[in-house]
Design an enzyme around this catalytic site. Sequence first.
Site, short mmCIF file in Angstrom:
data_model
loop_
_atom_site.label_atom_id
_atom_site.label_comp_id
_atom_site.label_asym_id
_atom_site.label_seq_id
_atom_site.Cartn_x
_atom_site.Cartn_y
_atom_site.Cartn_z
N ARG A 147 9.66 1.78 2.57
CA ARG A 147 8.91 0.51 1.80
C ARG A 147 9.51 0.52 0.19
O ARG A 147 9.29 -0.34 -0.52
CB ARG A 147 7.42 0.95 1.65
CG ARG A 147 6.75 1.22 2.78
CD ARG A 147 6.06 -0.10 3.45
NE ARG A 147 5.27 0.30 4.45
CZ ARG A 147 3.92 0.58 4.57
NH1 ARG A 147 3.31 0.73 3.38
NH2 ARG A 147 3.33 0.85 5.49
N HIS A 173 5.38 7.73 2.78
CA HIS A 173 5.48 7.75 1.17
C HIS A 173 5.94 8.96 0.68
O HIS A 173 5.53 10.02 1.41
CB HIS A 173 4.35 7.29 0.68
CG HIS A 173 4.04 5.67 0.56
ND1 HIS A 173 2.86 5.05 0.69
CD2 HIS A 173 4.92 4.72 0.61
CE1 HIS A 173 2.84 3.78 0.71
NE2 HIS A 173 4.28 3.55 0.43
N CYS A 214 -3.81 7.41 -3.17
CA CYS A 214 -3.60 5.94 -2.48
C CYS A 214 -4.71 5.17 -3.05
O CYS A 214 -4.47 3.83 -3.53
CB CYS A 214 -3.41 5.68 -1.12
SG CYS A 214 -2.47 6.82 -0.28
#
Length: 256
Positions: A134, A164, A251
């Site tokens: 990403r 991530h 998040c």
Amino acid sequence: MFKNVIVRRPCRAMVEGITSAPELGRPDYELALKQHDAYIEALKQCGVAVTVLPACERFPDSCFVEDPAVITRKCAIITNPGAMSRNREAELIIPAIKEFFSDDQIEYIVDPGTLEGGDVMMVGDHFYVGRSARTNEEGIRQFIAILEKYGLSGSEVPLEKVLHLKTGVNYIENNNMLVSGEFTDKPEFEKYNRIEIPEEEAYAANCIWVNDKVIVPEGYPAVEKAVRDAGYEVILVDTSEYRKLDGGLSCLSLRF
């Protein structure tokens, strides 16, 4: 110390959000709302003012406000998310950011660079950035250039397995870092006191430090004990429905 937090309510469309773990099942929306309420209350217990943004049905993953922006003590950086279904969430977050930062304090990651906030870990004035599916090389280059403009610094951390950076490593201040999986022996983090998370509780490596308290996912006793043993007050919050969408505690908020 943090003063402000921004969160966004989950939308009904969240049950269609991105996931790499369909075997966990679809999120229960009503339960996700209750868990979000508890998350907000936990943040308030840490002494921050919480700005709650309304749900946005156009973007199933928009409750994960960490990804479309990175906030430093000197500027806010609007990212350019690499997941196509989430890319325009960056536009959605700008009005909220402008409530706290003037236009000359807001910077932007632009094409062909991509970057998501879940790949950024702040350690003081240095920012580790995960190179992932990403977040690409050009996004990292732009991000570090912005940081340096403000007297801050950044460095790249290549990712091998996780979505991530903060999926597997999180800084909880006082030189303490929660690490799991591929991060247990990364040379980039050897100067920190690394608290190793057992593989079966790897999801709970994603804890958040907020003003000397650490919010920990509920149901991971080894992680809870490790954080308490490191000297922190712990607040437990159930995030089961967000885990189904590859989401964790960090998040769900922007903390600054």
